[in-house]
Write a protein that holds these residues in place. Structure first.
Motif, PDB file in Angstrom:
ATOM      1  N   UNK A 209      58.463 -10.369 -46.031  1.00 41.94           N
ATOM      2  CA  UNK A 209      58.660  -9.378 -47.089  1.00 41.94           C
ATOM      3  C   UNK A 209      59.800  -8.420 -46.793  1.00 41.94           C
ATOM      4  N   UNK A 210      60.095  -8.191 -45.515  1.00 42.59           N
ATOM      5  CA  UNK A 210      61.106  -7.208 -45.125  1.00 42.59           C
ATOM      6  C   UNK A 210      62.504  -7.803 -44.985  1.00 42.59           C
ATOM      7  N   UNK A 211      62.622  -9.127 -44.977  1.00 40.75           N
ATOM      8  CA  UNK A 211      63.873  -9.793 -44.620  1.00 40.75           C
ATOM      9  C   UNK A 211      64.951  -9.589 -45.684  1.00 40.75           C
ATOM     10  N   UNK A 212      66.130  -9.161 -45.255  1.00 41.69           N
ATOM     11  CA  UNK A 212      67.236  -8.929 -46.186  1.00 41.69           C
ATOM     12  C   UNK A 212      67.761 -10.244 -46.750  1.00 41.69           C
ATOM     13  N   UNK A 213      68.471 -10.153 -47.870  1.00 39.30           N
ATOM     14  CA  UNK A 213      68.961 -11.344 -48.542  1.00 39.30           C
ATOM     15  C   UNK A 213      70.432 -11.251 -48.889  1.00 39.30           C
ATOM     16  N   UNK A 214      70.965 -12.361 -49.389  1.00 39.78           N
ATOM     17  CA  UNK A 214      72.397 -12.478 -49.678  1.00 39.78           C
ATOM     18  C   UNK A 214      72.690 -11.964 -51.079  1.00 39.78           C
ATOM     19  N   UNK A 215      72.841 -10.657 -51.205  1.00 43.50           N
ATOM     20  CA  UNK A 215      73.206 -10.098 -52.504  1.00 43.50           C
ATOM     21  C   UNK A 215      74.607  -9.498 -52.488  1.00 43.50           C
TER      22      UNK A 215
ATOM     23  N   UNK B  25      59.963  -7.118 -50.466  1.00 42.39           N
ATOM     24  CA  UNK B  25      59.728  -8.206 -51.407  1.00 42.39           C
ATOM     25  C   UNK B  25      58.297  -8.168 -51.923  1.00 42.39           C
ATOM     26  N   UNK B  26      58.085  -8.652 -53.157  1.00 42.35           N
ATOM     27  CA  UNK B  26      59.070  -9.317 -54.020  1.00 42.35           C
ATOM     28  C   UNK B  26      59.883  -8.381 -54.902  1.00 42.35           C
ATOM     29  N   UNK B  27      59.564  -7.100 -54.892  1.00 40.37           N
ATOM     30  CA  UNK B  27      60.205  -6.205 -55.843  1.00 40.37           C
ATOM     31  C   UNK B  27      61.616  -5.800 -55.510  1.00 40.37           C
ATOM     32  N   UNK B  28      61.955  -5.762 -54.218  1.00 45.21           N
ATOM     33  CA  UNK B  28      63.270  -5.262 -53.829  1.00 45.21           C
ATOM     34  C   UNK B  28      63.825  -6.085 -52.677  1.00 45.21           C
ATOM     35  N   UNK B  29      65.050  -6.566 -52.844  1.00 44.60           N
ATOM     36  CA  UNK B  29      65.749  -7.295 -51.790  1.00 44.60           C
ATOM     37  C   UNK B  29      67.000  -6.515 -51.417  1.00 44.60           C
TER      38      UNK B  29
END
Length: 422
Positions: free
Chosen positions: A333-339, A303-307
Motif C-alpha cells: 500500500x505504501x509503495x511509490x509508483x511511476x507517475x 493505496x488504493x486512493x493515492x499513489x
C-alpha cells in the motif's frame, strides 16, 4: 514516511571530469565558493568532518561532483554561472535524505518464531479484511523466509561469492554473528558517529543482501551469503543524511570496486518534479565503470486512493528503482509508483512487507518498506555478477530485468515484474 523537502543551504555541483579545475575556478571567481578539498574514495577518513566545515567545499574525485559552500547572496550567481559555464553540468541545492522504511513500532525478535507476522501491526486505516488479503499465501518460513522463496534465491546454486556489494545506510552491527564474516570494508560518513548501527535499518538491509545460507538461530533470510559487503554509513542514528554524505559513500564504493551499490534511502518528490541531474550523471558514470546502483522507490503512497511518485535518487533513469510487494505479491500500500517521467519509472518489484532479517545486538526483526525490497535486488545482482564476472554494468542491469517474473499489476507499479534469482 513523508518528509517536507529540507535543504542544507549548500549546493551539489556536477563537473565535467575532464576539466574539473576550470569549473571550480569559474565558481571561485564568480560565486566566491569556499576553498576546495579533494576527497578520494580510497581515503575516506575525514570526509564526514570536511562536509560539516562551513569554510570548505568538498570535491569527490571519482564522481566529479562537489558539495560547495556559498554565501546566501551568491546563490543566484552560482546558478547563473552553472548555466553559462560549459564545464559545469549541474548545480542543485543539497537536500536531506531519509531511510525508506515504514516506521510504525515493530516487535524485535531475539529468535525466530514461524507464526510471527509483522503485517499484523499495519496502521489503523487498513481494515481487518484488507489485512487478511495482504497476508497472502501461508508461506512455510520454518527454514527459509517468504521473501527468499518468492524470489527463488533458495533454489539458486549461486552464492555471490567474492562480489562486492556496497550498502549505503545507517551502518552495521559489526559484531552480529551472522554478518561479521561478510564485511569487507566499513566507513562512516556521518560526523561524530562510528559505523556501528544505532538505528537498525542498515543492519537489516545488509542481512537481506548477505545473511548466511544457514543461520544458527533463524531461517535463511539472506540472498547472497558469500557476497563481500562494503558497509558505508551515510545516514545517522535518526535515519537522516545529506546528499553530500550519500555522494561521499558512492565515491568510496566505486573506488573500492563495488559491483552493486544498494541505497534504501531517498527524499520525497512532487508530481511533475524532474530527476536530479547530479545523481543521474553520477549513476551513469558509475555504470560505465561496471557498478550498478539501485534504490528504494519510496513509501509515500497510500493505496488504493493515492499513489506518490518515485522518490529521489531512485527516480533517475540510470538508477534501478525497486517497488515493494506483500506476501500475496500485491503492490504494498505504501509503495511509490511511476507517475513522473522520464526517469520516474519503477524497474522491478521485490518483497517489502514482513521482511525478516538481522537487527543490532545479534538479534532479528521484521520490517516493511521499499527499503526492504531494495537489498533483495542487490543480492540478486551479486548472484548475477558471480555468474557473469565479465558483464558490464549495463549487462548486469539487463540480466536482472530480463529475469523478472511478470506480475498482473501495471508496469507503473511493478516494472518488469517480480525479482527472480538466476
Amino acid at each position: 514516511m513523508p518528509h517536507a523537502t529540507e535543504y542544507t543551504g549548500r549546493y551539489v555541483v556536477l563537473l565535467d571530469q575532464r576539466e574539473t579545475e576550470r569549473g571550480l575556478d569559474a565558481l571561485r571567481s564568480s560565486a566566491g565558493i569556499a576553498s576546495v578539498e579533494r576527497v578520494r574514495g580510497t581515503e575516506p577518513a575525514g570526509a564526514a568532518e570536511l562536509l560539516q566545515r562551513p569554510d570548505v567545499s568538498v570535491l569527490f574525485d571519482e564522481l566529479g561532483a562537489a558539495v560547495v559552500e556559498v554565501q546566501p547572496d551568491q546563490r543566484h550567481t552560482l546558478v547563473t554561472t552553472a548555466e553559462t559555464e560549459p564545464t559545469i553540468i549541474a548545480a542543485e541545492p543539497e537536500r536531506l535524505v531519509y531511510a525508506s522504511v515504514i516506521t510504525e513500532p515493530q516487535r524485535t525478535l531475539t529468535g525466530f518464531f514461524p507464526t510471527y507476522r509483522s503485517d499484523e501491526d499495519e496502521v489503523d486505516r487498513h481494515t481487518r479484511a484488507e489485512l487478511a488479503s495482504s497476508l497472502g499465501p501461508a508461506w512455510d518460513e520454518q527454514s527459509t523466509t517468504w521473501g527468499q522463496q518468492a524470489i527463488r534465491a533458495n533454489l539458486s546454486h549461486l552464492t555471490g561469492r567474492g562480489v562486492k556489494v556496497a550498502v549505503l545506510d545507517t551502518g552495521v552491527d559489526t559484531g552480529h554473528p551472522d554478518l561479521a564474516g561478510c564485511l569487507e570494508l566499513t566507513a562512516s560518513f556521518v560526523p561524530g558517529e562510528s559505523v556501528e548501527d544505532g538505528h537498525g535499518h542498515g543492519t537489516h538491509c545488509i542481512g537481506t543482501v548477505a545473511g548466511p545460507a544457514k543461520p544458527e538461530h533463524a531461517p535463511r533470510y539472506g540472498v547472497a551469503g558469500e557476497a563481500r559487503i562494503l558497509a558505508g554509513k551515510v545516514l545517522g542514528t535518526r535515519g537522516t543524511g545529506s546528499d553530500g554524505q550519500i555522494l561521499a559513500g558512492m565515491a568510496w564504493a566505486v573506488a573500492n570496486g563495488a559491483r552493486v551499490i544498494s541505497m534504501s534511502l531517498g527524499a520525497q518528490v512532487m508530481p511533475g518534479e524532474l530527476f536530479p541531474q547530479t545523481y543521474e550523471n553520477v549513476a551513469r558514470r558509475a555504470l560505465q565503470r561496471g557498478t550498478v546502483i539501485i534504490a528504494a522507490a519510496g513509501n509515500e503512497s497510500d493505496r488504493p486512493g493515492f499513489v506518490a511518485p518515485v522518490g529521489r535518487p531512485a527516480n533517475c533513469p540510470s538508477v534501478l528503482a525497486v517497488a515493494a510487494v506483500d506476501k500475496d505479491l500485491s503492490t504494498a500500500f505504501f509503495s511509490c509508483g511511476a507517475i513522473n517521467g522520464p526517469g520516474g519509472e519503477i524497474n522491478l518489484a521485490a518483497p517489502g512487507v514482513g521482511v525478516f532479517s538481522a537487527a543490532p545486538g545479534g538479534k532479528y526483526q521484521s520490517l516493511r518498506g521499499t527499503s526492504m525490497a531494495c537489498p533483495h535486488a542487490a543480492g540478486v545482482l551479486a548472484l548475477i555478477a558471480q555468474a557473469a564476472p565479465e558483464a558490464t554494468g549495463e549487462g548486469l542491469r539487463s540480466r536482472l530485468l530480463s529475469g523478472a517474473y511478470p506480475l498482473p499489476q501495471p508496469a507503473a507499479d511493478v516494472g518488469a515484474g517480480l525479482l527472480q534469482a538466476p
